[in-house]
Design an enzyme around this catalytic site. Sequence first.
Site, mmCIF file in Angstrom:
data_model
loop_
_atom_site.group_PDB
_atom_site.id
_atom_site.type_symbol
_atom_site.label_atom_id
_atom_site.label_comp_id
_atom_site.label_asym_id
_atom_site.label_seq_id
_atom_site.Cartn_x
_atom_site.Cartn_y
_atom_site.Cartn_z
ATOM 1 N N TYR A 1 1.276 1.338 13.775
ATOM 2 C CA TYR A 1 2.039 2.248 12.939
ATOM 3 C C TYR A 1 1.615 3.686 13.126
ATOM 4 O O TYR A 1 0.455 4.001 13.282
ATOM 5 C CB TYR A 1 2.013 1.862 11.461
ATOM 6 C CG TYR A 1 0.720 1.393 10.855
ATOM 7 C CD1 TYR A 1 0.072 2.158 9.894
ATOM 8 C CD2 TYR A 1 0.179 0.160 11.203
ATOM 9 C CE1 TYR A 1 -1.093 1.714 9.288
ATOM 10 C CE2 TYR A 1 -0.989 -0.286 10.611
ATOM 11 C CZ TYR A 1 -1.627 0.493 9.654
ATOM 12 O OH TYR A 1 -2.787 0.044 9.066
ATOM 13 N N HIS B 1 0.800 -1.219 0.000
ATOM 14 C CA HIS B 1 0.000 0.000 0.000
ATOM 15 C C HIS B 1 0.837 1.276 0.000
ATOM 16 O O HIS B 1 1.957 1.296 0.503
ATOM 17 C CB HIS B 1 -0.901 0.012 1.241
ATOM 18 C CG HIS B 1 -1.794 -1.179 1.356
ATOM 19 N ND1 HIS B 1 -2.205 -1.691 2.568
ATOM 20 C CD2 HIS B 1 -2.364 -1.970 0.408
ATOM 21 C CE1 HIS B 1 -2.990 -2.730 2.372
ATOM 22 N NE2 HIS B 1 -3.094 -2.936 1.067
ATOM 23 N N LYS C 1 5.415 5.994 7.237
ATOM 24 C CA LYS C 1 4.968 5.187 8.375
ATOM 25 C C LYS C 1 6.150 4.733 9.221
ATOM 26 O O LYS C 1 7.190 4.344 8.686
ATOM 27 C CB LYS C 1 4.214 3.949 7.886
ATOM 28 C CG LYS C 1 2.972 4.253 7.061
ATOM 29 C CD LYS C 1 2.388 2.986 6.457
ATOM 30 C CE LYS C 1 1.169 3.301 5.595
ATOM 31 N NZ LYS C 1 0.664 2.093 4.912
ATOM 32 N N LYS D 1 -9.712 -6.512 -1.792
ATOM 33 C CA LYS D 1 -9.039 -5.410 -2.481
ATOM 34 C C LYS D 1 -7.603 -5.787 -2.828
ATOM 35 O O LYS D 1 -7.122 -5.496 -3.926
ATOM 36 C CB LYS D 1 -9.068 -4.162 -1.589
ATOM 37 C CG LYS D 1 -8.620 -2.894 -2.277
ATOM 38 C CD LYS D 1 -8.616 -1.705 -1.321
ATOM 39 C CE LYS D 1 -10.012 -1.319 -0.911
ATOM 40 N NZ LYS D 1 -10.007 -0.063 -0.110
ATOM 41 N N ASP D 2 -6.907 -6.456 -1.896
ATOM 42 C CA ASP D 2 -5.500 -6.783 -2.127
ATOM 43 C C ASP D 2 -5.301 -7.909 -3.136
ATOM 44 O O ASP D 2 -4.174 -8.174 -3.560
ATOM 45 C CB ASP D 2 -4.808 -7.127 -0.805
ATOM 46 C CG ASP D 2 -4.456 -5.893 0.016
ATOM 47 O OD1 ASP D 2 -4.515 -4.777 -0.538
ATOM 48 O OD2 ASP D 2 -4.130 -6.054 1.212
#
Length: 198
Positions: A131, A61, A71, A168-169
């Site tokens: 994160y 991502h 991040k 989605k992935d």
Amino acid sequence: MEVIRTSLEGVVIIEPRIFPDSRGYFFESFSERDFCRQVRAVRFVQDNESRSSYGVVRGLHFQKPPYAQGKLVRVVKGVVLDVAVDIRRGSPTFGKHVAVELSGDNHRQLFVPRGFAHGFAVLSDDAIFQYKCDNFYAPQSEAALAWDDPDLGIDWRVPAESVLLSDKDRHHCRLKDAGWLFDYGTDYYSDGTGGLTL
């Protein structure tokens, strides 16, 4: 804290100083002063936490400008393989990645700056992953690359039949087919606030 440089410019491993005793341990997980002095000047504005079971792969991502997002990641329980991929066109390490094992035992953290895609695979029964982000989540700006892009050559250390993905992935493009990527010659932290979009 000790800062360990990786083969990707700007991506660093952070090892905190641990103070153990008979009661357990203590460590400083983040100091803005030390981070800005030893890594880079950023302002973190959002903290996230996820829990995932063995075999979960999240990624790869990133967020596009003006909501580009760096991040600082760590694991508080379990073990993950954390991955950063250089997606800055023109970079000498474009398409290369680093993979670092983060765990609740080693207390390591990885800083993934703007200009890189990020993902992780859970290697333990479950993992709690935290994160810090230097820009807010912006769904209209989110993008990703295929976790299993053969050109990236990432060994996620999870058998393919055990990988668990979100819907989605499952459908992200390969790096070579990406319509938009970062530019190596652009400083995505150049506006004095770390690029923060309010």
